[in-house]
Structure formats: C-alpha cells, structure tokens
Design a protein around this motif. Structure first.
Motif: not given
Length: 306
Positions: A224-231, A233-240, A263-269
């Motif tokens: 679940v965490v690694w699947a959510d982390h894809r968002t 990675l997608a943002d980073l690739r767009r910035v790059l 950290w309060a505003a960011n997801p647990h992954w």
C-alpha cells in the motif's frame, strides 16, 4: 525485507543475501568436499567485496564461527583450517588495501549503549510503530522460547556464527570512515540468523499463525505504501522534465523549524515509523533518467556511485 532495505541500501541487501548463500554452501560442503567449498568461497569473496564490504564481513563471521567450532572439536586442525580461511579472504584483503577506503581517516562514532541495543528492534522498522513493535516482540521471544520448550535447536556452527555477529554488533561503531549504520547492519544480520540458525522440530500452530499474520500485515502495508508513493515519483519526474543531460541539480529541504508542520501535512509513506524521512534520495532519479549530475551521489569517497 528489512530496515536497511527500506533506507535504500540495496548493495548491502544484495551482499547479505549472497553471504548467506555462500555460508550455506560452506556448511554443506566444507567437510564432505572441502575443495569445492573453498573454491566457491574464494570465487565468491571478491564478488561480496564488490557488492558491499559489510556483506563480506558478515560472511567471514559466519564461516569463521563454523571453523571455530570445528577447531574446538579437533584442535590439531587449526593450521589447516586457518590457511583455508586466509586463502578465501586474501583477494578481498588486497582489494581493500588498494581501494580508496583504506587510507580514509575519521574518528569512530559510537551510540550510547541503550540506543545501540534498541537497534536490534529497529531492524524490524516499517511504516507503522505498533506493527513494528509486535513483530520485534514475536521475533525475539519465540526462538528463545522454542529452545527452552524443545521446539527446535540451534546447531553449534550456527551458534558460533551468531555469537561472533553479536560480539561484532556490540563492538562496532555507528559510523566510521564516512559510513553510517555500521552496527545496524550487524543487527540486520542477527535478525536473519534468528531464523536461519534455528532448526525447528515442532512449532505450535499458534506460533505459525502469529508469524503468518505478521508477515501478511507487513507485506500488505508495504504494498500500500509503495503504491501510494507513486504519486511522489510522478511529481518528481514531471519536475525533472526540463533537466538536460549533464546539467547539475541541487536539492533543498525544509529547515528544522518547519519540519513539524511539514510532517503533519504529509502522508505516512514519506517517513519510517522511527523517524527517518524517505524523501531525501529520490533526486537520484535524475542521474538515472536524464542523466544529470547530482552532487550528493559523488561527494563521499567512502560511498560507491551505485
């Protein structure tokens, strides 16, 4: 998987797997086919050195413990067995002497004893503190309980290896020569040996069920965490996207005073359950995908650019 893998130490993780395989071959063939065992070890030791030096050290402690037990049984074999070990590690010793790591200085840094012992539980760190605590409790309680109740045994060669790993863990610094988490890697090896060194003869269904539930829960959480982390990675690739090959990139992160709100505003992954943040190294994708220059990848002589 384990704590160091979640921190991104892929070289060490691969080397530890190779070390366990080579140690298994050594235990299987050392007495029946010594030439084959020594030959495989001689060929595998430089591979371990190329993967990660700590994997080589763990391999040395595992087979060194087995040889120590055999010498205890037959003291007259000490010279023969000692020469075999020297032949296995002669090439890696030469590679280390010729490497840039050998002349590096720097004082060793040691954790307070309580924090060092806590790392034995830290190796089970995931993304949920309650689940991690339950896993550590089961992993450390069941093997000793199994020995006391006769559910299995720890063969003497494995016991000697575990003993040497324990001594190395207690004696090792946390940091030295620009490398950190040195003692943590011995703790990870001990965690593997809790299972690899225990030979069960009978395991109650309750224990099997506890391990199965914990294993399933940890794997589901990881997925679940690694699947959510894809968002991210997608943002980073767009910035790059505008980055051109050969350009340098520089990474900025929130200052200490802003981190609680961050950290309060960011997801647990984006953090492990014991605090380390997981968003410090994704910029390495710029090296792989563009390819661009990321200074952090090359600014430490003790760290290989892999």
């Amino acid at each position: 998987y384990h704590y160091c893998l979640l921190l991104g130490f892929l070289n060490f993780s691969i080397s530890l797997g190779v070390a366990l395989l080579l140690a298994a071959l050594w235990l299987r063939w050392r007495e029946e086919r010594p030439g084959r065992a020594i030959g495989m070890a001689i060929a595998g030791a430089p591979v371990l050195f190329a993967c990660h030096l700590m994997g080589l050290v763990c391999f040395a402690l595992l087979i060194g413990g087995a040889e120590l037990f055999r010498v205890f049984q037959a003291p007259r074999s000490i010279v023969r067995r000692g020469l075999a070990l020297i032949s296995v590690f002669a090439a890696p010793a030469g590679l280390y002497a010729a490497s840039a790591l050998h002349p590096l200085g720097g004082d060793a840094e040691f954790l307070p004893f309580g924090e060092k012992l806590f790392q034995l539980a830290t190796i089970f760190t995931n993304y949920d503190r309650t689940l991690d605590g339950a896993t550590a409790a089961v992993a450390f309680i069941l093997p000793p309980l199994g020995l006391l109740l006769g559910w299995g045994r720890v063969p003497a060669p494995a016991a000697c290896g575990i003993g040497l790993l324990t001594i190395a863990f207690l004696a090792a610094p946390f940091a030295w020569k620009g490398t950190y988490l040195l003692d943590t890697r011995f703790a990870v090896s001990l965690g593997f040996m809790l299972f690899a060194g225990f030979v069960p003869s009978f395991v109650p269904r309750a224990a099997i069920g506890a391990f199965a539930v914990l294993f399933a829960a940890r794997m589901i959480l990881l997925i679940v965490v690694w699947a959510d982390h894809r968002t991210d990675l997608a943002d980073l690739r767009r910035v790059l996207q505008p980055v051109q090959p050969g350009q340098a990139i520089y990474v900025a992160e929130a200052g200490l005073q802003e981190r609680p709100a961050y950290w309060a505003a960011n997801p647990h992954w984006r953090t492990l359950s014991d605090g380390p943040r997981m968003d410090e190294h994704p910029a390495a994708l710029a090296v792989i995908g563009r390819p661009a220059y990321w200074p952090f990848q090359f600014d430490r002589p003790s760290t290989p650019p892999t």
